[in-house]
Design an enzyme around this catalytic site. Structure first.
Site, short mmCIF file in Angstrom:
data_model
loop_
_atom_site.label_atom_id
_atom_site.label_comp_id
_atom_site.label_asym_id
_atom_site.label_seq_id
_atom_site.Cartn_x
_atom_site.Cartn_y
_atom_site.Cartn_z
N VAL A 106 58.99 -24.96 33.19
CA VAL A 106 59.00 -25.36 31.79
C VAL A 106 60.38 -25.20 31.17
O VAL A 106 60.76 -25.98 30.29
CB VAL A 106 57.92 -24.59 30.99
CG1 VAL A 106 58.31 -23.13 30.75
CG2 VAL A 106 57.67 -25.28 29.66
N GLY B 285 50.96 -25.47 34.55
CA GLY B 285 50.83 -24.58 33.40
C GLY B 285 52.18 -24.36 32.75
O GLY B 285 53.06 -25.22 32.80
N GLU B 286 52.34 -23.22 32.09
CA GLU B 286 53.60 -22.80 31.46
C GLU B 286 53.92 -23.59 30.20
O GLU B 286 54.89 -23.29 29.52
CB GLU B 286 54.80 -22.93 32.42
CG GLU B 286 54.67 -22.18 33.71
CD GLU B 286 55.89 -22.38 34.62
OE1 GLU B 286 56.87 -23.03 34.20
OE2 GLU B 286 55.85 -21.88 35.76
N GLY B 287 53.17 -24.62 29.87
CA GLY B 287 53.53 -25.54 28.81
C GLY B 287 54.23 -26.78 29.33
O GLY B 287 54.62 -27.66 28.55
#
Length: 341
Positions: free
Chosen positions: A92, A312-314
């Site tokens: 990210v 994930g992570e944004g």
């Protein structure tokens, strides 16, 4: 339960946006979803055209989960990844730089003291890890509410610092199992319909996850009808903090772009706490995890992009920012049919 003063998006601005979009130099509706998003941004900002998206912010909520043994990766990866975020080397971090988004990581429940990282990262910690949900509650009484308030405070801090778009990120080995349990319990969906492969487990590993999620939901029983009890029994401090972040973004009238399965699961719970908050959320991308699809359907949200992401992570929500900027550009910069010579 606390009532939240959540503003309504501007209906007049939305109507004016639709009128302008139909008058642009193109066939009516020819720009499809971009037109829908342009009108949404106008309603959120209360003006036509909406202002540029200049200060998007990702906040990664990091924490460990008692079901991490089901993952293809060891629990220790969570703490290691916090250091990677701080070094600016995570997925990210790299993707956010491409769109000018800032990234902040917070230790909400990492099972490590992280004494070598800045105090501002550790200051948000609610607990270390969480209970293994098929056998015990994830959180102690009161911890879900504390984490929820922490999420609200960080949303306020980001908006006060000028953020004009918020993205919740997540980091925690075992979080897809927790997300599946929250969605299954909140929406009454069988475990086998919401459990995916997470970090890449094989079919035998997925079968073990299904059994754990099913047992966890059965153990929680009727407590799942209360959102904070649901977070206590089956969630995590990170899920509760994410829910608070989502609600407070809406309170502040700032668009929130959901990321993948974990933020979608938190959103289902947050919508029970503050139903009007959903009007301020967009779904950034389509995750490969089945529980995200179930959650987004319940929320009435359609993903902006579909790139087969499951990091994930944004990271997936960040990929929606260029599309949102494109949506703004068409309503701000395209000419009108009436002006053709």
């Amino acid at each position: 339960m606390t009532r939240f003063d959540i503003p309504a998006p501007d209906a007049a601005a939305h109507a004016a946006a639709l009128e302008r979009l139909d008058a642009l130099v193109k066939p009516v509706g020819a720009l499809g979803r971009l037109e829908e998003l342009a009108a949404w941004l106008c309603a959120a900002s209360g003006q036509v055209p909406p202002p540029p998206i200049e200060r998007p912010r990702v906040v990664v909520f990091a924490g460990d989960h008692g079901v991490s043994r089901l993952s293809a990766y060891p629990r220790e990866v969570t703490a290691a990844m916090v250091r990677v975020f701080l070094a600016g080397k995570s997925g990210v971090n790299v993707l956010a730089r491409e769109v000018g988004a800032g990234v902040r990581v917070l230790d909400i429940a990492v099972d490590d003291d992280l004494s070598d990282v800045p105090a501002e990262v550790r200051a948000w910690k609610v607990r270390r890890g969480s209970g293994s949900i098929e056998a015990e509650d994830a959180l102690e009484p009161g911890e879900a509410a504390r984490a929820f308030e922490a999420g609200r405070r960080v949303a306020d801090a980001e908006v006060d610092d000028g953020a004009d778009l918020l993205i919740p990120g997540d980091m925690g080995i075992g979080n897809t199992a927790v997300a599946a349990a929250l969605v299954a319990a909140a929406l009454g969906v069988p475990a086998e319909e919401v459990v995916g492969t997470g970090t890449g487990v094989d079919e035998a590993g997925r079968a073990r996850k299904v059994a754990v999620v099913r047992a966890a939901v059965e153990r929680a029983g009727e407590r799942v009808s209360d959102p904070f009890e649901l977070l206590t029994a089956l969630g995590s401090a990170c899920a509760a903090a994410t829910a608070g972040f989502l609600v407070q973004g809406a309170v502040r009238g700032v668009p929130v772009v959901l990321d993948g399965v974990f933020s979608a699961a938190a959103a289902v719970v947050a919508a029970e706490i503050a139903p009007e908050a959903v009007r301020w959320w967009l779904a950034g991308h389509r995750s490969t995890e089945p529980s995200q699809a179930v959650a987004l359907k319940a929320l009435g949200l359609t993903p902006i992009v579909d790139l087969g992401l499951r990091l994930g992570e944004g990271s997936g929500a960040v990929q929606a920012i260029p599309t949102l900027r494109a949506a703004r550009a068409i309503i701000a910069d395209m000419g009108l049919l009436a002006d053709l010579g």
